[in-house]
Design an enzyme around this catalytic site. Sequence first.
Site, PDB file in Angstrom:
ATOM      1  N   ASP A  65      25.489 -61.724  56.485  1.00 30.00           N
ATOM      2  CA  ASP A  65      24.905 -62.884  55.810  1.00 30.00           C
ATOM      3  C   ASP A  65      24.330 -62.389  54.501  1.00 30.00           C
ATOM      4  O   ASP A  65      23.383 -61.594  54.489  1.00 30.00           O
ATOM      5  CB  ASP A  65      23.813 -63.507  56.687  1.00 30.00           C
ATOM      6  CG  ASP A  65      23.240 -64.792  56.090  1.00 30.00           C
ATOM      7  OD1 ASP A  65      23.332 -64.975  54.860  1.00 30.00           O
ATOM      8  OD2 ASP A  65      22.700 -65.608  56.859  1.00 30.00           O
ATOM      9  N   ASN A  92      32.687 -63.136  47.311  1.00 32.23           N
ATOM     10  CA  ASN A  92      33.258 -64.463  47.504  1.00 32.23           C
ATOM     11  C   ASN A  92      32.285 -65.449  48.146  1.00 32.23           C
ATOM     12  O   ASN A  92      32.417 -66.651  47.968  1.00 32.23           O
ATOM     13  CB  ASN A  92      34.513 -64.340  48.378  1.00 32.23           C
ATOM     14  CG  ASN A  92      35.062 -65.681  48.806  1.00 32.23           C
ATOM     15  OD1 ASN A  92      35.710 -66.388  48.034  1.00 32.23           O
ATOM     16  ND2 ASN A  92      34.802 -66.059  50.054  1.00 32.23           N
ATOM     17  N   SER A 134      33.755 -66.861  40.746  1.00 35.35           N
ATOM     18  CA  SER A 134      33.006 -67.832  39.977  1.00 35.35           C
ATOM     19  C   SER A 134      33.720 -69.184  40.015  1.00 35.35           C
ATOM     20  O   SER A 134      34.387 -69.516  40.992  1.00 35.35           O
ATOM     21  CB  SER A 134      32.831 -67.317  38.532  1.00 35.35           C
ATOM     22  OG  SER A 134      32.056 -68.189  37.760  1.00 35.35           O
TER      23      SER A 134
END
Length: 235
Positions: A65, A92, A134
């Site tokens: 996480d 990602n 992005s």
Amino acid sequence: MSNAKLNGRVAFITGGNRGLGLETSRELGEQGVAVILGARDAKKGEVAAAKLRKQGITAESLAFDITKPKDHQNAYDYFAKKYGRLDILVNNAGVWKESDTSSGSSVPKPTSALTQKLLPLIRKAPAGRIVNVSSILGSLTLHADPASPIYASKVFAYDASKTALNAFTVHLAHELRDTQIKVNSAHPGWVKTDMGGPNATMEVSEGGKTSAQLATLRDDGPSGGFFHLGQALPW
């Protein structure tokens, strides 16, 4: 890089168990890269890795996480002990929060923290690659242009977070300018994922291509840029 050169390379893809992350993992795995899928849900991560292994890809899952600093340390320990280095980092992991009206400036902080944590291992790779996933929605140039396709798309928190991520790309690339490490931002495109929705123009199978391209750049490839399928995008 050719497939022969990619054999033995190790990649960590955050949010790698579904959507764009899974497709990036598949793209890299098919080129001979060993892929480790970071997943908040360990069971779902292992299911995704098992599917890739059935396709002949070297794949593992890692419970991860990005919002938890202890998971950053666990990831460092995992790669340090098992591989002694990290060749490719694909940042990602991300979440679309359309209802969030905050500045969004805090969103890239976990990404930059993870990258800095893993950077000593990436420095040990012969040709490290860092890809920050992005979005074209982070382009200030296009947001300010009434003729651009995103001019009417203004969700401040998300847009600002991607602009900040792009700034991180530029600054990190400068920091690493005298190394073999390349850092770039990727716009995957408008893809039919849970985030992109069913009206998106690209299939999921296409969504990982830009990240995979930037993760496997040749030694003479660019660093500190913003790309979609090989085409440079304006900041």
